[in-house]
Write a protein that holds these residues in place. Structure first.
Motif, PDB file in Angstrom:
ATOM      1  N   ARG A   1      11.838  32.333 -30.909  1.00  0.00           N
ATOM      2  CA  ARG A   1      12.143  31.851 -32.257  1.00  0.00           C
ATOM      3  C   ARG A   1      13.592  31.398 -32.265  1.00  0.00           C
ATOM      4  O   ARG A   1      14.482  32.115 -31.799  1.00  0.00           O
ATOM      5  CB  ARG A   1      11.916  32.944 -33.287  1.00  0.00           C
ATOM      6  CG  ARG A   1      12.119  32.437 -34.696  1.00  0.00           C
ATOM      7  CD  ARG A   1      11.530  33.401 -35.694  1.00  0.00           C
ATOM      8  NE  ARG A   1      11.914  33.015 -37.029  1.00  0.00           N
ATOM      9  CZ  ARG A   1      11.066  32.553 -37.934  1.00  0.00           C
ATOM     10  NH1 ARG A   1       9.799  32.447 -37.647  1.00  0.00           N
ATOM     11  NH2 ARG A   1      11.479  32.217 -39.126  1.00  0.00           N
ATOM     12  N   THR A   2      13.819  30.208 -32.782  1.00  0.00           N
ATOM     13  CA  THR A   2      15.164  29.677 -32.944  1.00  0.00           C
ATOM     14  C   THR A   2      15.433  29.555 -34.439  1.00  0.00           C
ATOM     15  O   THR A   2      14.604  29.969 -35.253  1.00  0.00           O
ATOM     16  CB  THR A   2      15.296  28.294 -32.265  1.00  0.00           C
ATOM     17  OG1 THR A   2      14.510  27.353 -32.987  1.00  0.00           O
ATOM     18  CG2 THR A   2      14.856  28.353 -30.798  1.00  0.00           C
TER      19      THR A   2
ATOM     20  N   THR B   1       9.557  27.957 -33.991  1.00  0.00           N
ATOM     21  CA  THR B   1       8.856  29.022 -33.289  1.00  0.00           C
ATOM     22  C   THR B   1       8.130  28.373 -32.123  1.00  0.00           C
ATOM     23  O   THR B   1       7.442  27.367 -32.297  1.00  0.00           O
ATOM     24  CB  THR B   1       7.840  29.734 -34.211  1.00  0.00           C
ATOM     25  OG1 THR B   1       8.558  30.344 -35.285  1.00  0.00           O
ATOM     26  CG2 THR B   1       7.061  30.800 -33.449  1.00  0.00           C
TER      27      THR B   1
ATOM     28  N   ARG C   1       5.319  29.216 -29.353  1.00  0.00           N
ATOM     29  CA  ARG C   1       4.289  30.203 -29.053  1.00  0.00           C
ATOM     30  C   ARG C   1       3.145  29.515 -28.332  1.00  0.00           C
ATOM     31  O   ARG C   1       2.982  28.304 -28.410  1.00  0.00           O
ATOM     32  CB  ARG C   1       3.810  30.883 -30.328  1.00  0.00           C
ATOM     33  CG  ARG C   1       3.110  29.936 -31.287  1.00  0.00           C
ATOM     34  CD  ARG C   1       2.246  30.710 -32.262  1.00  0.00           C
ATOM     35  NE  ARG C   1       1.659  29.889 -33.278  1.00  0.00           N
ATOM     36  CZ  ARG C   1       0.604  29.083 -33.103  1.00  0.00           C
ATOM     37  NH1 ARG C   1       0.038  28.957 -31.921  1.00  0.00           N
ATOM     38  NH2 ARG C   1       0.118  28.382 -34.112  1.00  0.00           N
TER      39      ARG C   1
ATOM     40  N   HIS D   1       9.522  25.798 -38.864  1.00  0.00           N
ATOM     41  CA  HIS D   1       9.316  26.716 -39.978  1.00  0.00           C
ATOM     42  C   HIS D   1      10.339  26.504 -41.088  1.00  0.00           C
ATOM     43  O   HIS D   1      10.769  27.444 -41.745  1.00  0.00           O
ATOM     44  CB  HIS D   1       9.270  28.179 -39.522  1.00  0.00           C
ATOM     45  CG  HIS D   1      10.346  28.591 -38.582  1.00  0.00           C
ATOM     46  ND1 HIS D   1      11.635  28.842 -38.972  1.00  0.00           N
ATOM     47  CD2 HIS D   1      10.316  28.791 -37.255  1.00  0.00           C
ATOM     48  CE1 HIS D   1      12.361  29.206 -37.927  1.00  0.00           C
ATOM     49  NE2 HIS D   1      11.580  29.174 -36.875  1.00  0.00           N
TER      50      HIS D   1
END
Length: 184
Positions: A4-5, A9, A11, A66
């Motif tokens: 996560r930055t 995200t 994944r 996000h």
């Protein structure tokens, strides 16, 4: 693995995301810049990609932004093992996500994973010579050109002039690289 930055995200992709993945990547402008993407790209191609088995050290991610309440799929990034402690970095973004620094942000996260969590000593990457934005991303990540050569583009069905760049992971690299939360 996950990362996560500040805005993203990273994944693994899930099989039920095949339709969303296909809609996100299936742009001719994207396909013509990549080596291994077929064109046209279909839901069946996305299903096949998402079904490829992953090992515990595989670093293949979807990139979700996000910024909003609901994370949106904007791209993909990953490492392909080359052997001998080396891997190839590849990435793509959907066109509406170009120009916001997302590729650099995701790339920094993957470089940090490679440097600190994977048994790698070197990353390589390539870009078509007409894809200067990708070159700028790689240079921001610390990659340096080592040669030029033709590489096959599946979407174009032909050899394309490309630059090959390398990053030695023993180098601490860019002082701007942020530490981020990673989970295996």
């Amino acid at each position: 693995m996950f990362a996560r930055t500040k805005r993203l995200t990273l994944r693994p992709g899930w099989p039920e995301e095949a339709e969303t993945l296909a809609k996100t990547i299936a742009h001719e402008d994207v396909a013509m810049k990549l080596a291994r993407m077929p064109w046209p790209y279909t839901v069946a191609d996305a299903e096949a990609f998402l079904a490829v088995p992953r090992g515990p050290a595989d670093a293949r991610f979807l990139i979700l932004c996000h910024h909003d309440a609901y994370p949106a799929l904007i791209g993909g990034i990953g490492l392909s093992a080359l052997g001998g402690g080396a891997a190839e970095l590849g990435y793509w973004l959907t066109p509406h996500a170009w120009g916001y620094g997302y590729a650099t942000e995701a790339g920094r996260a993957v470089v940090e994973m490679a440097r600190h969590a994977l048994p790698l000593r070197q990353l390589v990457a390539r870009h078509h010579l007409d894809n200067l934005p990708s070159r700028r991303v790689l240079e921001k990540l610390g990659f340096r050109e080592v040669r030029r050569e033709a590489s096959f583009s599946l979407a174009q069905g032909r050899e394309v002039d490309s630059a090959v760049l390398s990053l030695e992971l023993g180098d601490e690299g860019d002082a701007e690289l942020d530490r981020m939360a990673m989970a295996a």
